[in-house]
Design an enzyme around this catalytic site. Structure first.
Site, short mmCIF file in Angstrom:
data_model
loop_
_atom_site.label_atom_id
_atom_site.label_comp_id
_atom_site.label_asym_id
_atom_site.label_seq_id
_atom_site.Cartn_x
_atom_site.Cartn_y
_atom_site.Cartn_z
N HIS A 143 0.80 -1.23 0.00
CA HIS A 143 0.00 0.00 0.00
C HIS A 143 0.84 1.28 0.00
CE1 HIS A 143 -3.47 -2.44 0.14
NE2 HIS A 143 -3.64 -2.53 1.44
N HIS A 217 -9.71 2.14 -0.02
CA HIS A 217 -9.66 1.01 0.92
C HIS A 217 -10.77 1.08 1.96
CE1 HIS A 217 -7.84 -2.19 3.27
NE2 HIS A 217 -6.88 -2.31 2.39
N ASP A 290 -8.55 -12.72 0.72
CA ASP A 290 -7.62 -11.59 0.64
C ASP A 290 -6.92 -11.74 -0.71
OD1 ASP A 290 -5.99 -9.47 1.04
OD2 ASP A 290 -5.09 -10.18 2.90
N GLN A 327 -9.38 -6.46 -5.40
CA GLN A 327 -8.99 -7.20 -4.20
C GLN A 327 -10.23 -7.35 -3.33
OE1 GLN A 327 -5.78 -8.14 -3.89
NE2 GLN A 327 -5.74 -8.97 -1.80
N GLU A 355 -11.51 -3.54 -3.41
CA GLU A 355 -10.50 -2.58 -3.85
C GLU A 355 -10.24 -2.78 -5.34
OE1 GLU A 355 -7.06 -3.21 -1.13
OE2 GLU A 355 -8.54 -4.32 -0.01
C1 BGC Z 1 -4.62 -6.39 1.85
C2 BGC Z 1 -4.56 -7.11 3.16
C3 BGC Z 1 -4.18 -6.11 4.22
C4 BGC Z 1 -5.21 -5.01 4.22
C5 BGC Z 1 -4.91 -3.94 5.23
C6 BGC Z 1 -5.65 -5.32 1.94
O1 BGC Z 1 -5.71 -4.62 0.75
O2 BGC Z 1 -4.89 -7.25 0.79
O3 BGC Z 1 -3.64 -8.17 3.12
O4 BGC Z 1 -4.10 -6.71 5.48
O5 BGC Z 1 -5.26 -4.43 2.96
O6 BGC Z 1 -3.65 -3.48 5.10
#
Ligand code: BGC
Length: 393
Positions: A143, A217, A290, A327, A355
C-alpha cells in the site's frame, strides 16, 4: 491545463474556507456554484502534529445520502445510506475524529498509492534500473510504503459538478518518495450522484517513468459500521479467475479458474459460506478472502465488477470499475485492537473491502496488465460504489 484551473479554484476555496473559519461559520462555508438541494459543507476536522489543519467535506445529494471526505489521506470517512425502510446508517468502518485516522489503522477509507497492495520484496526493475521501496509488510512493500498516500495531506477543492457535489483532492508525490521513481501528481475526485452513487475518479501524471496502482480502501458493512461481521452479506463478483498467492500474499503469476473453489462468486453467495474452508490452500493462506479477482471484460470500460447485499437491511452495493482487478478482502486481520466509530471495537471480519485495482506485484509480473506510467501520459480511472435497497424488508 486542468492543473492551472485547479490551482485557481483552490485559492478560492482557501479564501472561502478562511472566511468561514474567521467568522466561526464553518457550517456555512460551502462552495455553491449551483443551487440546492446538492450541498457541500466544509468543517474543521482537527490538526496534524505538524499543525496543518485538516478539513472534513460533507457531500449531500438530493435523495438523502451523505458522505464525508477528509483532505488527510483523501479518506472517505463516512457513507450514510438508507435501508429499505428509509433508515440511514453509516456503512463504512472508520473513526469519530481525526485521532483515529492518525493512529495505527488498517487503511480505513483511505486512498491507497502509489502502489495499492503488495510488491514482492519491495523491489522492481524498470528500464533496466532496480528500485528499492520501503518494505512494510514482512519482506514486501504494501500500500505505497511506510508513509503512503493514505498518510499525506492533499489539497482539496469542493464544488458542485453537473453530476453532484464533489471534492477534488490533489497530492504531488516527490521523485523517490518511498523509493518510487518520478514526481507523480495524483488527483482523486469524489462525486456523490443522485442515484446514491459515489464516483471516484483518479488521474495521475508523472515526470519520469514510474509504476502506480490506485485504490480506495473502504471497509463496508451494509448493516452499519460496527454491527458485527459481514459473513451474512451475499456477494457476487464478475470474475471467472483469480490470482492465487504464496505465503506472503504475493500472486504466483497464475490466473486460476474460480470454478469449483470457494472463490466462485459468479452467483450470489454468502461471504461466510466457504470462508473457513481450511481444506482450501488459498483460503488458508489468506486467512479468508484476501485475493485479487481477475474481472471479466477487462478491456478498460466501466462495467459492473461486484455486488453485495445485506439481507436484514436490504441494502445493496454495486461496484463498477474500469480496472482489470479487484482485491476482495474480508477484514481477516481485524482483531479488536482498533476502536472505531461510537467506541466500537472492530473484530475479525467486521468489514469487507472491494479494492478496484491492477493486480498486486504487477511491476514484477510482465504477464499482468501494465502499471507503467510515462511522462506525457495521463492515467485515468473511475470506480463507482452505488447503493440501493432490494425492498426485501
Ligand atoms: C490487503 C490485506 C491487508 C489489508 C490492510 C488489503 O488490501 O490485501 O492483506 O491486510 O489491505 O492493510
Amino acid at each position: 491545463m486542468p492543473w492551472r484551473t485547479s490551482i485557481r479554484r483552490f485559492s478560492w476555496i482557501a479564501i472561502l474556507s478562511a472566511i468561514g473559519l474567521l467568522t466561526g461559520c464553518a457550517e456555512q462555508d460551502a462552495v455553491k456554484e449551483k443551487p440546492v438541494p446538492l450541498t457541500i459543507e466544509s468543517t474543521p476536522y482537527g490538526q496534524l502534529p505538524s499543525g496543518e489543519a485538516v478539513t472534513l467535506y460533507t457531500l449531500r445529494n438530493g435523495t438523502g445520502m451523505e458522505i464525508g471526505v477528509i483532505d488527510y489521506g483523501a479518506i472517505l470517512t463516512s457513507v450514510k445510506v438508507p435501508d429499505s425502510k428509509g433508515g440511514l446508517a453509516d456503512v463504512v468502518l472508520g473513526f469519530d475524529s481525526l485521532d483515529g485516522y492518525l493512529g495505527t489503522q488498517p487503511y480505513m477509507g483511505a486512498t491507497v498509492g502509489r502502489y495499492a497492495n503488495r510488491i514482492a520484496k519491495g523491489k522492481f526493475t524498470l528500464n533496466g534500473k532496480t528500485h528499492s521501496l520501503a518494505v512494510n509488510n514482512g519482506a514486501n512493500a504494501l500500500h505505497g510504503g511506510i508513509k503512503g498516500f493514505d498518510k499525506r495531506m492533499w489539497s482539496a477543492i469542493a464544488r458542485n459538478s453537473e453530476v453532484g457535489p464533489s471534492v477534488e483532492l490533489t497530492y504531488v508525490s516527490a521523485d523517490g518518495e518511498e523509493g518510487y521513481p518520478g514526481k507523480l501528481t495524483t488527483v482523486v475526485t469524489y462525486t456523490l450522484g443522485n442515484d446514491n452513487d459515489i464516483r471516484i475518479h483518479y488521474a495521475a501524471t508523472t515526470d519520469a517513468d514510474t509504476v502506480l496502482n490506485l485504490t480506495n480502501h473502504s471497509y463496508f458493512n451494509l448493516a452499519g459500521a460496527g454491527k458485527g461481521t459481514i459473513l451474512d452479506h451475499m456477494v457476487t463478483i464478475q470474475a471467472d479467475r483469480f490470482t492465487p498467492v504464496d505465503s506472503g500474499l504475493i500472486p504466483t503469476g497464475e490466473l486460476r479458474s474460480v470454478a469449483g473453489t470457494p472463490f466462485d462468486f459468479r452467483t450470489p453467495t454468502a461471504i461466510g459460506g466457504r470462508i473457513d474452508e481450511t481444506g482450501d490452500e488459498q483460503i488458508k493462506l489468506g486467512g479468508g478472502y484476501d485475493h485479487n479477482f481477475v474481472l471479466n471484460d477487462g478491456n478498460g470500460q466501466l462495467r459492473l465488477a461486484a455486488k453485495a447485499r445485506e439481507p436484514v437491511s436490504g441494502r445493496v452495493m454495486e461496484v463498477f470499475t474500469d480496472q482489470p482487478g479487484m482485491q476482495f478482502y474480508t477484514g481477516n486481520f481485524l482483531n479488536g485492537s482498533v476502536t472505531g466509530k461510537e467506541g466500537i471495537r472492530y473484530g475479525k471480519r467486521f468489514g469487507f473491502c472491494m479494492e478496484t485495482q491492477h493486480f498486486p506485484d504487477s511491476p514484477n509480473k510482465p504477464e499482468f496488465p501494465s502499471v507503467v506510467l510515462k511522462p506525457g501520459e495521463t492515467f485515468e480511472s473511475t470506480t463507482v460504489y452505488k447503493f440501493s435497497t432490494d425492498g426485501n424488508k
